[in-house]
Design a protein around this motif. Structure first.
Motif, mmCIF file in Angstrom:
data_model
loop_
_atom_site.group_PDB
_atom_site.id
_atom_site.type_symbol
_atom_site.label_atom_id
_atom_site.label_comp_id
_atom_site.label_asym_id
_atom_site.label_seq_id
_atom_site.Cartn_x
_atom_site.Cartn_y
_atom_site.Cartn_z
ATOM 1 N N VAL A 145 0.857 -1.184 0.000
ATOM 2 C CA VAL A 145 0.000 0.000 0.000
ATOM 3 C C VAL A 145 0.901 1.244 0.000
ATOM 4 O O VAL A 145 1.901 1.281 0.713
ATOM 5 C CB VAL A 145 -0.898 0.049 1.260
ATOM 6 N N ILE A 146 0.533 2.242 -0.798
ATOM 7 C CA ILE A 146 1.201 3.542 -0.746
ATOM 8 C C ILE A 146 0.264 4.506 -0.054
ATOM 9 O O ILE A 146 -0.892 4.670 -0.466
ATOM 10 C CB ILE A 146 1.530 4.072 -2.161
ATOM 11 N N SER A 147 0.752 5.150 1.017
ATOM 12 C CA SER A 147 -0.144 6.018 1.777
ATOM 13 C C SER A 147 -0.251 7.399 1.139
ATOM 14 O O SER A 147 0.745 7.998 0.750
ATOM 15 C CB SER A 147 0.324 6.141 3.236
ATOM 16 N N ARG A 148 -1.464 7.837 0.982
ATOM 17 C CA ARG A 148 -1.863 9.212 0.687
ATOM 18 C C ARG A 148 -1.390 9.830 -0.627
ATOM 19 O O ARG A 148 -1.312 11.063 -0.700
ATOM 20 C CB ARG A 148 -1.441 10.133 1.824
ATOM 21 N N PRO A 149 -1.108 9.096 -1.671
ATOM 22 C CA PRO A 149 -0.693 9.790 -2.900
ATOM 23 C C PRO A 149 -1.838 10.563 -3.537
ATOM 24 O O PRO A 149 -1.607 11.534 -4.240
ATOM 25 C CB PRO A 149 -0.222 8.654 -3.812
ATOM 26 N N MET A 164 0.588 11.739 -11.603
ATOM 27 C CA MET A 164 -0.329 10.704 -11.108
ATOM 28 C C MET A 164 -0.622 9.630 -12.139
ATOM 29 O O MET A 164 -0.915 8.494 -11.784
ATOM 30 C CB MET A 164 -1.626 11.346 -10.617
ATOM 31 N N MET A 165 -0.562 9.984 -13.432
ATOM 32 C CA MET A 165 -0.827 8.946 -14.429
ATOM 33 C C MET A 165 0.251 7.867 -14.370
ATOM 34 O O MET A 165 -0.049 6.670 -14.431
ATOM 35 C CB MET A 165 -0.905 9.571 -15.829
ATOM 36 N N ARG A 166 1.522 8.283 -14.233
ATOM 37 C CA ARG A 166 2.596 7.286 -14.110
ATOM 38 C C ARG A 166 2.425 6.467 -12.824
ATOM 39 O O ARG A 166 2.643 5.255 -12.803
ATOM 40 C CB ARG A 166 3.964 7.975 -14.107
ATOM 41 N N VAL A 167 2.026 7.149 -11.745
ATOM 42 C CA VAL A 167 1.827 6.449 -10.467
ATOM 43 C C VAL A 167 0.698 5.429 -10.589
ATOM 44 O O VAL A 167 0.827 4.274 -10.157
ATOM 45 C CB VAL A 167 1.523 7.470 -9.344
ATOM 46 N N LEU A 168 -0.398 5.845 -11.200
ATOM 47 C CA LEU A 168 -1.545 4.939 -11.332
ATOM 48 C C LEU A 168 -1.200 3.742 -12.216
ATOM 49 O O LEU A 168 -1.578 2.605 -11.921
ATOM 50 C CB LEU A 168 -2.747 5.693 -11.888
#
Ligand SMILES: [Zn+2]
Length: 255
Positions: A145-149, A164-168
């Motif tokens: 889990v990654i908290s709070r992105p 955020m697109m790369r993160v998602l």
């Protein structure tokens, strides 16, 4: 113990929430004992609670070391026996380093059910380097889990430089859960990113990041916001049973 009913396909409702994955106890910087946290979670009608105290770090010098975590595991084992109608998920929250490195000694914490990684502070990062750091944490084989992105960071001033697109896409590729912080002092849901997460089949967790028992109930506010945004309960891991989550979080050769 938990049933294996599948969540409905409707909009997320407070009653769909079976458990929470982000809470803290006196073992680190939380205000209350594990027993108090579990009693409150049961009063709220939850089936399980994830306890995720901080591991010792520069940011959290009061956090757990391997010895403290082993003591906590013993207490959790006793509470699991005592509360046969309730389950614990035993996790930790570890701070990712500036470059996204997650220092989690393999073999030391093997009995943990899951690991939350907190992204580093954004100072000194460009958008590209901060996103690279986030992706490094997401790809760590033990991070679940990654908290709070998607939560409080989106409200900070100036905004955290995160693509955020790369993160998602990385979360979708690795099966990493992204947290939506439901603490009203911290965050709001970012509907655009939550809907993009749904399109990419990224799972989200509504979590209170509760450092006090009274803050566990904050998840209900997160649910209400998710509901007004039209978010479906299927994208939230809180609707899974504890058994389903354990199975999902098993170390399985993450990319
Ligand atoms: Zn936390």
């Amino acid at each position: 113990m938990t049933s294996e009913l599948q969540p409905s396909n409707d909009l997320l409702r407070p009653c769909d929430i079976r458990g929470l994955l982000h809470s803290h106890s006196r073992y680190a910087d939380g205000a209350h004992s594990l027993r108090r946290m579990v009693e409150t979670a049961r009063e709220l009608g939850l089936e399980y609670l994830g306890v995720s105290d901080h591991l010792k770090s520069v940011r959290h010098p009061e956090g757990l070391d391997a010895e403290g975590e082993a003591v906590q595991y013993e207490e959790i084992s006793g509470l699991r026996r005592e509360f046969s109608d309730f389950d614990f998920l035993h996790g930790v929250e570890v701070d990712a380093a500036h470059d996204g490195t997650v220092d989690l000694p393999l073999g030391v914490f093997e009995h943990l059910d899951y690991v939350i990684a907190a992204l580093p502070e954004p100072e000194g990062h460009s958008k590209e380097s901060y996103t690279d750091a986030a992706l490094k944490a997401i790809h760590h084989p033990s991070v679940d889990v990654i908290s709070r992105p998607v939560g409080s960071y989106m409200l900070t001033k100036p905004p955290v430089p995160l693509d955020m697109m790369r993160v998602l896409k990385a979360a979708a590729e690795t099966g990493t859960v992204l947290e939506v912080d439901a603490n009203p002092a911290c965050s709001d849901l970012d509907g655009t990113h939550c809907r993009l997460a749904a399109e990419l089949r990224v799972l989200l967790a509504i979590n209170p990041n509760a450092h006090r028992a009274a803050r566990l109930v904050d998840y209900r506010q997160g649910v209400e916001i998710a509901r007004t945004m039209g978010l479906d309960c299927r994208q939230f891991v809180n609707t899974f049973t504890a058994t389903q989550l354990r199975d999902r979080f098993k170390r399985d050769g993450k990319a």
